[in-house]
Design a protein around this motif. Structure first.
Motif, short mmCIF file in Angstrom:
data_model
loop_
_atom_site.label_atom_id
_atom_site.label_comp_id
_atom_site.label_asym_id
_atom_site.label_seq_id
_atom_site.Cartn_x
_atom_site.Cartn_y
_atom_site.Cartn_z
N SER A 18 0.69 -1.26 0.16
CA SER A 18 -0.04 -0.32 0.06
C SER A 18 0.95 1.23 -0.04
N GLY A 19 0.58 2.09 -0.95
CA GLY A 19 1.29 3.35 -1.06
C GLY A 19 2.32 3.15 -2.22
N VAL A 20 2.69 2.13 -2.64
CA VAL A 20 3.87 1.81 -3.66
C VAL A 20 3.02 2.17 -5.09
N SER A 21 3.66 2.85 -5.91
CA SER A 21 2.85 3.08 -7.12
C SER A 21 3.95 2.73 -8.35
N ALA A 22 3.43 2.66 -9.51
CA ALA A 22 4.44 2.37 -10.72
C ALA A 22 3.55 2.81 -11.88
N GLU A 23 4.16 3.26 -13.22
CA GLU A 23 3.67 3.52 -14.37
C GLU A 23 3.25 2.28 -15.10
N VAL A 24 2.18 2.00 -15.40
CA VAL A 24 1.63 0.71 -16.01
C VAL A 24 0.71 1.07 -17.20
N VAL A 25 0.34 0.18 -18.18
CA VAL A 25 -0.73 0.04 -18.94
C VAL A 25 -1.74 -0.75 -18.40
N ALA A 26 -2.85 -0.35 -17.98
CA ALA A 26 -3.93 -1.03 -17.45
C ALA A 26 -5.04 -1.36 -18.55
N SER A 27 -5.56 -2.44 -18.46
CA SER A 27 -6.44 -2.46 -19.90
C SER A 27 -7.72 -3.53 -19.20
N ALA A 28 -8.73 -3.42 -20.07
CA ALA A 28 -9.97 -4.28 -19.67
C ALA A 28 -10.67 -3.93 -20.94
N ARG A 29 -11.22 -5.49 -21.39
CA ARG A 29 -11.89 -5.30 -22.60
C ARG A 29 -10.92 -4.69 -23.82
N GLN A 44 14.37 -4.70 -10.54
CA GLN A 44 14.48 -3.43 -9.43
C GLN A 44 14.89 -2.18 -10.49
N GLY A 45 15.54 -2.29 -11.60
CA GLY A 45 15.65 -1.20 -12.31
C GLY A 45 14.60 -0.76 -13.09
N ILE A 46 13.54 -1.64 -13.04
CA ILE A 46 12.11 -0.98 -14.05
C ILE A 46 11.11 -0.83 -12.99
N LEU A 47 11.09 -1.53 -11.92
CA LEU A 47 9.89 -1.53 -10.87
C LEU A 47 10.40 -0.88 -9.54
N PRO A 48 9.48 -0.14 -8.70
CA PRO A 48 10.00 0.27 -7.56
C PRO A 48 10.49 -1.21 -6.67
#
Ligand SMILES: Cc1cc2nc3c(=O)[nH]c(=O)nc-3n(C[C@H](O)[C@H](O)[C@H](O)COP(=O)(O)OP(=O)(O)OC[C@H]3O[C@@H](n4cnc5c(N)ncnc54)[C@H](O)[C@@H]3O)c2cc1C
Length: 387
Positions: free
Chosen positions: A208-219, A282-286
């Motif tokens: 909780s509190g950790v964030s990352a840039e992602v692509v979220a998709s649905a349908r 770890q070079g890519i994600l928190p």
């Protein structure tokens, strides 16, 4: 006490106030009835208190509706430039934050002050703490509050959606639509955090509190923005956006490393093992997310096919949320008064002449980023200019 007006507007939120201004400017005698003790409560809390009042890249594609064409006409006739002109007329300082989103430099109060002052100039009467008890229609509309009766040939319903009930949201608009025989597209919370199932909550929610840039998709919809872990699931702009398209029991897909080839470095590493994988991830994600995700996705071995599968999994992390955080936490309500019931030019009911629905109560829902206010302004102007 009985009051006669040319138009009565229910709700002094974004849509109700702008509609009142437009109609008042045309010489109409307008009353706005609001049950709260001040105007524009949602405007004041919007955009973290700075009100993301429009988006300069606004397109019909930024909206969900059972009829995706409905909003086009109103959006084309009242554009972000029209609202910006109003903001500039009042010398309100603003800035573009990201992705075309315009925010006040100082506070959202600048926007409510602007609307209040425009209402004053247009001779609009705003009646606060007016709880609507009953609406009837004879030759005109009759609106009864606890202390007064308002008569008008026109009734505009601008009471918003169901989200954030503690801010004064009510179902009045939907009830009135039903009372007058209008269809409602099933409502649901949108732009809302998602709740993970028990197993995934145990695995990930102490991030909780950790964030990352992602692509979220649905349908067939995808959003590249930040995702945030919460103590019950997922939030952040990418998740809020995709929540509007999510339906129960449907999976969402998360690309944790958009446009990155994560396993290339492991493939070339002198020793292929979990340590090499951790260091690459770890070079890519928190760091904590990288470690936790690998804990549950460690490949059975470090062969090329296993690494290929690992690469696929990091781009297609599939989760099936069990719920949303509901109207308590939703930024908007999707669904609402069926657009088939309304004129796209004026927002007037086809069945009940003189009855208008504008803003969030209508089945038009914007993406995150200033689009919901732009719909409120545009639908309000469409109605206000036709009164
Ligand atoms: C926390 C939060 C942040 C947001 N931030 C943004 C943002 O930055 N940008 C953006 O575009 N959108 C944002 N939104 C969405 C945006 O606030 C709404 O889409 C917009 O306010 C809808 O305008 P509206 O006039 O239709 O409804 P509202 O602004 O909700 O106005 C409805 C009005 O009707 C009144 N009312 C309700 N029931 C009754 C009743 N029974 N009797 C009398 N009056 C009644 C309410 O008190 C309210 O004043 C945010 C929403 C939330 C909850």
């Amino acid at each position: 006490m009985t009051h006669e007006f040319d138009a009565v507007i229910l709700g002094a939120g974004a849509a109700g106030l702008l509609c009142a201004v437009e109609a008042g400017k045309r010489g109409r005698r307008v009353a706005v009835l609001e049950h709260a003790d001040h105007i524009g409560k949602k405007i004041l809390i919007s955009g973290g208190g700075r009100c993301n009042f429009t988006n300069i890249h606004c397109q019909p594609e930024n909206f969900l509706s059972a009829n995706p064409h409905f909003a086009k006409s109103a959006l084309a006739r009242y554009t972000p430039a029209d609202f910006i002109a109003l903001v500039e007329k009042h010398r309100i300082p603003y800035h573009e934050k990201t992705l075309g989103q315009l925010f006040c430099d100082r506070s959202a109060q600048d926007i409510t002050n602007m609307l209040e002052s425009e209402c004053q100039s247009a001779g609009v009467k705003i009646s606060l703490q007016s709880r609507v008890r009953e609406v009837q229609r004879a030759s005109r509309f009759v609106v009864r509050t606890e202390s007064a009766e308002f008569h008008a040939p026109v009734l505009v319903v601008a009471t918003g959606g169901l989200s954030i009930p503690r801010m004064g949201a009510t179902s009045l608009g939907y009830n009135l639509a039903r009372q007058f025989g209008l269809n409602i597209v099933q409502t649901r919370p949108a732009l809302v955090p998602l709740v993970l199932n028990g197993k995934d909550r145990n695995r990930y929610c102490n991030l909780s509190g950790v964030s990352a840039e992602v692509v979220a998709s649905a349908r067939e919809h995808a959003f590249r923005e930040k995702m945030l872990f919460t103590h019950r699931g997922l939030s952040g702009p990418a998740i809020l956006q995709i929540s509007s398209y999510w339906s129960e029991r449907q999976p969402i897909c998360i690309d944790l490393a958009p446009n990155r080839d994560v396993t290339a470095a492991i493939l070339q590493a002198r020793v292929r093992n979990i340590a090499a994988a951790r260091s690459t991830f770890q070079g890519i994600l928190p760091k904590r997310l990288a470690e936790r995700w690998l804990e549950f996705h460690e490949p059975p071995d470090w062969t090329n096919p296993s690494l290929k599968d690992l690469e696929r999994q990091i781009h297609e992390w599939t989760l099936t949320p069990v719920d949303t955080e509901g109207y308590e936490k939703a930024e908007v309500t999707a669904g609402g008064v069926d657009t088939e019931e309304l004129s796209s030019k004026t927002m007037e009911s086809r069945k009940v002449p003189g009855l208008f629905f504008i803003g969030e109560v209508v089945d038009v829902t914007g993406h995150l980023g200033g689009f919901n206010f732009q719909w409120a302004w545009a639908s309000a102007a469409a109605a206000g200019r036709s009164l």
